[in-house]
Design an enzyme around this catalytic site. Structure first.
Site, PDB file in Angstrom:
ATOM      1  N   ASP A   1     -10.554   2.404  -4.878  1.00 55.07           N
ATOM      2  CA  ASP A   1     -10.062   3.931  -4.444  1.00 55.07           C
ATOM      3  C   ASP A   1     -10.856   4.520  -5.502  1.00 55.07           C
ATOM      4  OD1 ASP A   1      -8.771   3.365  -2.070  1.00 55.07           O
ATOM      5  OD2 ASP A   1      -6.911   2.955  -3.269  1.00 55.07           O
TER       6      ASP A   1
ATOM      7  N   GLU B   1       1.785   0.078  -4.816  1.00 53.86           N
ATOM      8  CA  GLU B   1       0.572   1.268  -5.425  1.00 53.86           C
ATOM      9  C   GLU B   1       1.550   2.608  -5.554  1.00 53.86           C
ATOM     10  OE1 GLU B   1      -3.211   3.444  -3.667  1.00 53.86           O
ATOM     11  OE2 GLU B   1      -1.497   2.855  -2.346  1.00 53.86           O
TER      12      GLU B   1
ATOM     13  N   ASP C   1       0.830  -1.256  -0.136  1.00 53.75           N
ATOM     14  CA  ASP C   1      -0.116   0.008  -0.105  1.00 53.75           C
ATOM     15  C   ASP C   1       0.767   1.167  -0.129  1.00 53.75           C
ATOM     16  OD1 ASP C   1      -2.706   1.326   0.296  1.00 53.75           O
ATOM     17  OD2 ASP C   1      -1.826   1.886   2.367  1.00 53.75           O
TER      18      ASP C   1
HETATM   19  C1  NOJ Z   1      -3.981   3.716  -0.470  1.00 54.64           C
HETATM   20  C2  NOJ Z   1      -5.114   2.592  -0.232  1.00 54.64           C
HETATM   21  O1  NOJ Z   1      -5.413   1.914  -1.504  1.00 54.64           O
HETATM   22  C3  NOJ Z   1      -6.315   3.194   0.173  1.00 54.64           C
HETATM   23  O2  NOJ Z   1      -7.597   2.568  -0.087  1.00 54.64           O
HETATM   24  C4  NOJ Z   1      -5.951   3.696   1.383  1.00 54.64           C
HETATM   25  O3  NOJ Z   1      -6.727   4.447   1.928  1.00 54.64           O
HETATM   26  C5  NOJ Z   1      -4.568   4.446   1.415  1.00 54.64           C
HETATM   27  N1  NOJ Z   1      -3.358   4.094   0.850  1.00 54.64           N
HETATM   28  C6  NOJ Z   1      -4.129   4.688   2.956  1.00 54.64           C
HETATM   29  O4  NOJ Z   1      -3.695   3.610   3.541  1.00 54.64           O
END
Ligand code: NOJ
Length: 838
Positions: A477, A398, A360
């Site tokens: 997201d 990510e 993440d």
């Molecule tokens: C990215 C994640 O994909 C998202 O869903 C999350 O809120 C943030 N990182 C913070 O961890």
């Protein structure tokens, strides 16, 4: 608009001289009337382009009407059409058994009779999916665990954290609080594995299963850690997903069952942060149940957290890595305790048999530290509680960067040099645009070219392994593409594109059931829908077809990707590996068939039927010619809203498709996947510079080899295999020589920077750029905490004595370096600090 005659029920019709006369009831029509009859013709009944019946392929039904100026209204829901029904504008895609009823309305005419036809769609069974050995041959299915399936109701409202659960979630989402837990859990995923297996899912990416905060952090609506990213304890499984004692039992059961079904498990791991600073548990961090710190009490000499404001400038490398993401307590990964804690947590999951990780916020985590994280995973060889699927862990991070964003070049450099594959956000933005809002295929094509071949105008290399990028068009997201405008056919076209594209595809859970909710434009949390069913749909069938082809044909898993024909609505692209060729043609135009001429292919001459058995409205083609790689396809017309796939499966040359991990130390186990390796063992050679050494072979099959990395000097390497007289391609690899230790290199007293100047770092070892002074060769651009200073974490070999030097790089490539070279000896464990002045 109501037709003038429609509501006048007291009128009745009589037929007079071949025309329809509409008279007031009780008037006229009887003998002896002297009033001349009023005649109003009836509009012609609409004609449907496809006859009612049973079909083994998807249909597209056009509706016409011979009455000039008529508007056609239609339904597909079994109700009689009226002027309030949908007005016909374009052919109607018929994917499942459907009845179309249509009515024509024209000024000066009585409404037509209703034309009705039922289309029974019996799609053929998809081909069987052959077992695979490597994730590139399959696809990953992304699950938000809480929203998938409630397999264990005893953990719905656990006593450790009561009141965070809404029982309406799965059954009555319109009345549910979308920020509470809905009851989905690890046992629920386990119970639905056969559903996943039947679609050909090769791996699941599950939302972070570790222990999240136990209270509601919301002020008005109420927010919980249901989606997993508000960690309090990385060493335990959350009570909502497992059990009240936070044991690993449910997790282990899921991994065991998934592996038995040939499904890999990838865990989402948020190494960047813990939980909200200003609410809930205020950044409390636990180590297997013992409180370590909270954000407000983190006041020691070596804080666990960075104490900076929220990130506001995503172009500032320092802010991105050292500031706070969305008020989540920002871990300092170079605090020695945090470094060890996170790496212990990661290896814990490896011991529990996970097949890899999705990291993440890799973009907001300390980039230099992440190299040491990759190194920990790549070389981990500890005792296992249960085994992984064959092969080394596959990791992806990510990093949400579009190609026009300032730090896009940094993301490419990071992925190539750290060994952490990235989620392909750059492509994602274009996929969402093209399939969600009917954008142009040129946008996809341009991004693929940039990512796979690099750029001369920005300091961005190509991704060295585009087939390792992790591709997707929906996630947790962003609004699902159905909330952006896609209909079911557009979703299926997106699935077709994705599963045949280069990279490792991720399908977001529920897309195959066409889940979406448009509240808040489909944004968070309305994109985290509860699964409503697990039945077969035309999309699950399509996925099976595509998964079977990915598994069977190495061109899809490992081959090159080449655009062959394009306009705004049509994209024809080819995957090729040895004699294996897959040519994919998509026409997304809602109504216009496209004449295709000038299409060339690597398919050998012959006739090709549509691999999808016309389930997506496709067709067969003929290839002529004699020029390998450039044979003409006989002109044809590509139907609107269709997908066709033409396949040739030939013998595969020994060809390496992936090396996992791409960066490792001597002695590490590395998995080499691809095709045509041969049934009996050949040789695998690692080369650095002019030095080549064979690797020790641990396992050899036609598609996968496991080797132990030989001892060679650090730096850029290649891996190639020899089988008889044939030699494979040389796949890129990077040699490390030792465990990597994160070291904070910092300098004070830096000169004033011009607007386009950056500060870089170079040094005497490969991990410090081997003395290079170019943007791509040296380390950086480094972060600037404040004017006059620079800071960069670099993961360097344990115990090495290194020379290093900061320098200013001007946009024309010239440099201004520090006058001194510094010497530093890297510690043998933990984290290092090398602070100098310019
Ligand atoms: C990215 C994640 O994909 C998202 O869903 C999350 O809120 C943030 N990182 C913070 O961890």
């Amino acid at each position: 608009m109501m037709n003038a005659w429609q509501g006048l029920t007291r009128f009745k019709s009589v037929v007079l001289m071949g025309a329809v006369a509409v008279l007031p009831a009780g008037c006229g029509g009887g003998g002896g009337s002297t009033t001349p009859p009023v005649t109003t013709p009836v509009a012609a009944a609409p004609a449907l382009s496809v006859s009612a019946g049973t079909y083994a392929a998807l249909q597209s039904v056009a509706i016409t009407d011979s009455t000039g100026g008529a508007t056609i209204y239609y339904t597909t829901n079994g109700k009689a059409p009226t002027t309030s029904s949908a007005a016909y504008t374009a052919p109607i895609p018929v994917a499942t058994t459907t009845t179309i009823e249509a009515l024509a309305v024209a000024s000066g005419y009585t409404n037509s009779n209703v034309t009705s036809a039922t289309y029974t769609i019996n799609l053929p069974a998809a081909p069987a999916i052959t077992p695979i050995t490597d994730i590139h041959q399959g696809f990953i299915y992304q699950i938000v665990t809480d929203r998938f399936f409630d397999g264990d109701t005893t953990n719905d409202n656990p006593s450790e954290s009561p009141g965070l659960y809404d029982p309406n979630g799965f059954t009555n989402p319109a009345n549910a609080d979308w920020n509470l837990y809905w009851g989905g859990d690890l046992s629920g995923i386990e119970q639905k594995l056969s559903y996943l297996q039947s679609m050909g899912v090769a791996g699941i990416w599950i939302s972070p299963p570790m222990n999240n905060i136990r209270v509601n952090a919301g002020t008005s609506n109420g927010e919980t850690g249901y989606y997993g990213y508000w960690t309090r304890d990385f060493m335990q499984i959350d009570e909502h997903f497992g059990d009240d004692s936070n044991t690993w039992t449910a997790f282990d059961n899921l991994v065991t069952a998934a592996h038995a079904d040939g499904i890999r498990v990838y865990v989402d791991f948020p190494a960047n942060d813990t939980n909200p600073i200003d609410a809930g548990e205020n950044g409390s961090l636990y180590n297997d149940g013992t409180l370590v710190t909270a954000y407000a009490t983190d006041t020691g000499l070596t804080p666990y957290y960075h104490h900076n404001p929220n990130i506001t400038n995503y172009e500032d490398r320092y802010q991105v890595q050292y500031y706070t993401l969305e008020s989540l307590a920002d871990l300092d990964q170079t605090n020695p305790w945090v470094d060890s804690y996170l790496k212990t947590a990661v290896t814990n999951f490896l011991a529990h048999g996970v097949d890899g990780f999705r990291f993440d916020a890799a973009q907001e985590t300390n980039w230099g530290w992440e190299y040491s994280l990759e190194n920990t995973i790549a070389n981990w060889n500890g005792p296992s509680i249960q085994a992984r699927m064959p092969g080394q862990p596959f990791i992806f991070g990510e990093w949400d960067e579009g190609s026009g964003d300032a730090l896009y070049p940094d993301s490419v450099k990071f992925s190539n040099n750290s060994g952490m594959n990235l989620l392909d956000y750059t492509l994602y933005w274009q996929l969402a645009d093209v399939f969600g809002t009917d954008g142009s295929f040129y946008d996809i094509d341009n991004e693929l070219t940039l990512e796979d071949t690099g750029s001369t105008t920005i300091p961005a290399q190509a991704f060295t392994q585009p087939n390792d990028l992790v591709t997707f068009f929906d996630n947790h997201d962003n609004p699902r593409i159905m909330s952006q405008g896609a209909d079911r056919m557009a979703v299926k076209q997106a699935l077709s594109f994705l599963l045949m594209c280069r990279g490792v595809p991720v399908v977001y859970y529920g897309d195959e059931q066409y889940l979406y909710n448009d509240t808040n434009s489909g944004g968070v949390p309305y994109n985290r829908n509860g699964m409503t069913g697990f039945s077969s749909t035309d999309a699950t069938l399509l996925i099976q077809y595509l998964a079977a082809l990915r598994a069977a044909n190495p061109a899809v898993a490992y081959g090159t990707m080449m655009q062959r024909w394009i306009n705004n609505d049509v994209y024809i692209y080819e995957r090729q590996q040895g004699a294996n060729v897959v040519l994919v043609a998509i026409n997304k135009n809602p109504s216009t068939d496209q004449a295709i001429s000038g299409l060339f292919t690597d398919l050998a001459p012959g006739s090709y039927t549509d691999y999808l058995a016309q389930t997506m409205g496709g067709l067969g083609v003929t290839v002529t010619g004699t020029v390998r790689g450039n044979n003409p396809v006989t002109n044809f017309t590509l139907p609107h809203r269709s997908v066709s796939i033409w396949v040739s499966a030939g013998s595969a040359l020994p060809s390496i498709g992936s090396v996992t991990p791409r960066i490792a130390n001597p002695g590490a186990s590395v998995t080499i996947s691809g095709a045509g390796f041969g049934a009996t063992a050949g040789t695998v050679n690692f080369t650095v510079g002019t030095m080549t050494l064979p690797a020790t072979l641990n396992n050899w099959s036609n598609g996968q080899i496991t080797v132990t990395v030989p001892t060679l000097a650090a730096g850029a390497a290649t891996v190639a295999l020899t089988q008889g007289t044939a030699t494979s391609n040389a796949a890129p690899f990077t040699m490390n020589t030792a465990t990597l230790i994160p070291v904070n290199f910092s300098v004070s007293g830096t000169p004033t920077l011009g607007r386009t100047d950056v500060i870089m770092l170079t040094g005497s070892v490969a991990k410090l750029g081997n003395g290079a002074t170019t943007w791509n060769g040296a380390i950086g651009p480094v972060t600037i905490p404040a004017a006059g200073s620079a800071l960069q974490t670099v993961s360097v070999p344990a115990g090495a004595t290194v020379q290093f030097q900061f320098f200013m790089l001007h946009s024309d490539g010239s440099i201004a370096a520090e006058s001194t070279q510094h010497t530093y000896t890297v510690p043998s464990s933990g984290v290092g600090t090398a602070a100098v002045s310019w």
